[in-house]
Design a protein around this motif. Sequence first.
Motif, PDB file in Angstrom:
ATOM      1  N   LEU A  96     177.297  48.672 -79.855  1.00  0.00           N
ATOM      2  CA  LEU A  96     178.445  47.814 -79.537  1.00  0.00           C
ATOM      3  C   LEU A  96     179.645  48.630 -79.057  1.00  0.00           C
ATOM      4  O   LEU A  96     180.506  48.115 -78.337  1.00  0.00           O
ATOM      5  CB  LEU A  96     178.827  46.987 -80.762  1.00  0.00           C
ATOM      6  CG  LEU A  96     177.853  45.853 -81.123  1.00  0.00           C
ATOM      7  CD1 LEU A  96     178.126  45.339 -82.527  1.00  0.00           C
ATOM      8  CD2 LEU A  96     177.945  44.715 -80.104  1.00  0.00           C
ATOM      9  N   ASN A  97     179.670  49.898 -79.452  1.00  0.00           N
ATOM     10  CA  ASN A  97     180.739  50.799 -78.993  1.00  0.00           C
ATOM     11  C   ASN A  97     180.402  51.469 -77.665  1.00  0.00           C
ATOM     12  O   ASN A  97     181.163  52.315 -77.193  1.00  0.00           O
ATOM     13  CB  ASN A  97     181.017  51.865 -80.052  1.00  0.00           C
ATOM     14  CG  ASN A  97     181.859  51.331 -81.195  1.00  0.00           C
ATOM     15  OD1 ASN A  97     182.681  50.437 -81.001  1.00  0.00           O
ATOM     16  ND2 ASN A  97     181.665  51.880 -82.386  1.00  0.00           N
ATOM     17  N   GLY A  98     179.242  51.108 -77.079  1.00  0.00           N
ATOM     18  CA  GLY A  98     178.908  51.612 -75.755  1.00  0.00           C
ATOM     19  C   GLY A  98     177.848  52.686 -75.686  1.00  0.00           C
ATOM     20  O   GLY A  98     177.551  53.191 -74.599  1.00  0.00           O
ATOM     21  N   ASP A  99     177.237  53.059 -76.826  1.00  0.00           N
ATOM     22  CA  ASP A  99     176.182  54.084 -76.822  1.00  0.00           C
ATOM     23  C   ASP A  99     174.882  53.443 -76.355  1.00  0.00           C
ATOM     24  O   ASP A  99     174.225  52.712 -77.099  1.00  0.00           O
ATOM     25  CB  ASP A  99     176.031  54.664 -78.226  1.00  0.00           C
ATOM     26  CG  ASP A  99     175.040  55.823 -78.286  1.00  0.00           C
ATOM     27  OD1 ASP A  99     174.251  55.986 -77.335  1.00  0.00           O
ATOM     28  OD2 ASP A  99     175.044  56.554 -79.306  1.00  0.00           O
ATOM     29  N   ILE A 100     174.477  53.740 -75.137  1.00  0.00           N
ATOM     30  CA  ILE A 100     173.305  53.078 -74.554  1.00  0.00           C
ATOM     31  C   ILE A 100     171.988  53.567 -75.161  1.00  0.00           C
ATOM     32  O   ILE A 100     170.946  52.940 -74.968  1.00  0.00           O
ATOM     33  CB  ILE A 100     173.275  53.260 -73.023  1.00  0.00           C
ATOM     34  CG1 ILE A 100     173.175  54.754 -72.660  1.00  0.00           C
ATOM     35  CG2 ILE A 100     174.480  52.596 -72.368  1.00  0.00           C
ATOM     36  CD1 ILE A 100     172.980  54.988 -71.166  1.00  0.00           C
ATOM     37  N   ASP A 101     172.025  54.680 -75.868  1.00  0.00           N
ATOM     38  CA  ASP A 101     170.798  55.228 -76.455  1.00  0.00           C
ATOM     39  C   ASP A 101     170.651  54.891 -77.939  1.00  0.00           C
ATOM     40  O   ASP A 101     169.663  55.271 -78.565  1.00  0.00           O
ATOM     41  CB  ASP A 101     170.785  56.750 -76.296  1.00  0.00           C
ATOM     42  CG  ASP A 101     170.794  57.190 -74.840  1.00  0.00           C
ATOM     43  OD1 ASP A 101     170.076  56.554 -74.041  1.00  0.00           O
ATOM     44  OD2 ASP A 101     171.515  58.144 -74.503  1.00  0.00           O
ATOM     45  N   ALA A 102     171.625  54.195 -78.508  1.00  0.00           N
ATOM     46  CA  ALA A 102     171.651  54.010 -79.963  1.00  0.00           C
ATOM     47  C   ALA A 102     170.471  53.204 -80.478  1.00  0.00           C
ATOM     48  O   ALA A 102     169.919  53.517 -81.539  1.00  0.00           O
ATOM     49  CB  ALA A 102     172.961  53.343 -80.370  1.00  0.00           C
ATOM     50  N   ILE A 103     170.064  52.159 -79.774  1.00  0.00           N
ATOM     51  CA  ILE A 103     168.982  51.302 -80.263  1.00  0.00           C
ATOM     52  C   ILE A 103     167.666  52.062 -80.281  1.00  0.00           C
ATOM     53  O   ILE A 103     166.915  52.012 -81.256  1.00  0.00           O
ATOM     54  CB  ILE A 103     168.882  50.018 -79.410  1.00  0.00           C
ATOM     55  CG1 ILE A 103     170.186  49.217 -79.502  1.00  0.00           C
ATOM     56  CG2 ILE A 103     167.707  49.162 -79.866  1.00  0.00           C
ATOM     57  CD1 ILE A 103     170.587  48.835 -80.911  1.00  0.00           C
ATOM     58  N   ALA A 104     167.372  52.783 -79.210  1.00  0.00           N
ATOM     59  CA  ALA A 104     166.137  53.585 -79.177  1.00  0.00           C
ATOM     60  C   ALA A 104     166.180  54.691 -80.219  1.00  0.00           C
ATOM     61  O   ALA A 104     165.146  55.059 -80.794  1.00  0.00           O
ATOM     62  CB  ALA A 104     165.935  54.168 -77.786  1.00  0.00           C
ATOM     63  N   ALA A 105     167.360  55.213 -80.482  1.00  0.00           N
ATOM     64  CA  ALA A 105     167.494  56.285 -81.464  1.00  0.00           C
ATOM     65  C   ALA A 105     167.164  55.800 -82.872  1.00  0.00           C
ATOM     66  O   ALA A 105     166.777  56.604 -83.731  1.00  0.00           O
ATOM     67  CB  ALA A 105     168.907  56.858 -81.423  1.00  0.00           C
ATOM     68  N   TYR A 106     167.297  54.495 -83.108  1.00  0.00           N
ATOM     69  CA  TYR A 106     166.949  53.954 -84.431  1.00  0.00           C
ATOM     70  C   TYR A 106     165.483  54.213 -84.764  1.00  0.00           C
ATOM     71  O   TYR A 106     165.156  54.687 -85.860  1.00  0.00           O
ATOM     72  CB  TYR A 106     167.241  52.455 -84.471  1.00  0.00           C
ATOM     73  CG  TYR A 106     166.621  51.752 -85.651  1.00  0.00           C
ATOM     74  CD1 TYR A 106     167.144  51.901 -86.931  1.00  0.00           C
ATOM     75  CD2 TYR A 106     165.490  50.937 -85.497  1.00  0.00           C
ATOM     76  CE1 TYR A 106     166.559  51.263 -88.023  1.00  0.00           C
ATOM     77  CE2 TYR A 106     164.907  50.295 -86.578  1.00  0.00           C
ATOM     78  CZ  TYR A 106     165.442  50.467 -87.841  1.00  0.00           C
ATOM     79  OH  TYR A 106     164.863  49.839 -88.917  1.00  0.00           O
TER      80      TYR A 106
END
Length: 375
Positions: free
Chosen positions: A292-302
């Motif tokens: 939500l803060n703009g990190d486009i890789d955050a979901i895959a990083a989960y």
Amino acid sequence: MYDCIIVGGGPGGSAAAYHLAKAGRAVLLLEKAALPRYKVCTGAVSPGIADWFDFDFSPAIDSKITRVRYTWKLGDVVDGELETEPIWSVKREIFDQFLIDQAKAKGAEVRDRTAVTGIEFQSDYWRVSVADDETVEGRYLIAADGAKGPMADWLGFRSHKLREAGTFEVDTPVPVEAGAFNFEFGLVKNGCLWSFPKRQGYSFGVSSFIGNSVKAPEERLKAYVPTFGVEAEQGHFYTHPLKLWDGNHLLHKTQALLVGEAAAIVDPLTAEGIRPAMYSGMEAAKAIDKALNGDIDAIAAYTQTIHENWGADMQWAQRIAQVYFRLPKIGYRVGIKRPTATKRLGQILAGEVSYADIANRVIKRISTSLIPGRG
């Protein structure tokens, strides 16, 4: 529109709701049952989960256990003292509601008696259908609806084997003396029986860990219950599915994450599910907050985070389970009966020691016992 919709009010869903709401996100948690709700579970919880939250868990703890007792066919008793913090014994209707209340206190919206009937992705958000043709919308979606929930299938994740476990709950008219976690080996093929004391009663369980589900689980439990001085007629039998970890796999799709048993991350050696559920819920919340803060890789990083910090160790738990439950008599003799067995179990449950730290020694010890002159 919500920042995140969470489906399922168990420890994974409520942990995610708490951390997202604490971060100031608009969160809706949907639970199909009426709250507080009973959850079939024998209820052992690692005290290590307290490190992930900023509140006191004392009101949710039924009792604290410092001893472990093992038996082989109800004999050959091994008693051990935990050398770590006591392991918590909880009643899930109290523990789970406590977590939900903490999430609500941070601002999460919770709706019970609200079954999800369908989901649909709409370019950059999720539309979630509930009863009476109502829909709610959220930018991100967390599936925390347990082993039998439909969310993982609806999202297109691969299926996992469901293993039926049995639980027998017995309330006693007087308080139970400070007891031990009991594990019985030898009476159940490919698995074990166990008894976890509560302040005023017992939770008994049975499951297999390799192969197929235990046959006639109710009969096995009814034969085990009387060894604790209580009668089976005093209790209630339940079955529930276990979705044990069976290898690392994808845990994210477009703006959607799996947590808890929906993610098939239950410990394949001990069936511990609450700690990994809460850990995955916390990490899912972190990932969504970053996205939500703009990190486009955050979901895959989960997915990568769960693989590295949980799955990497579960592969060793699975290897131990495959060796131990195929050769349980040898495993009991050369593993459980060792003076360090209870110490290591406590350290693993407390998160102080990993399976990777002990797996090679355990597997080698059991395997070499088959070699003439080495047993």
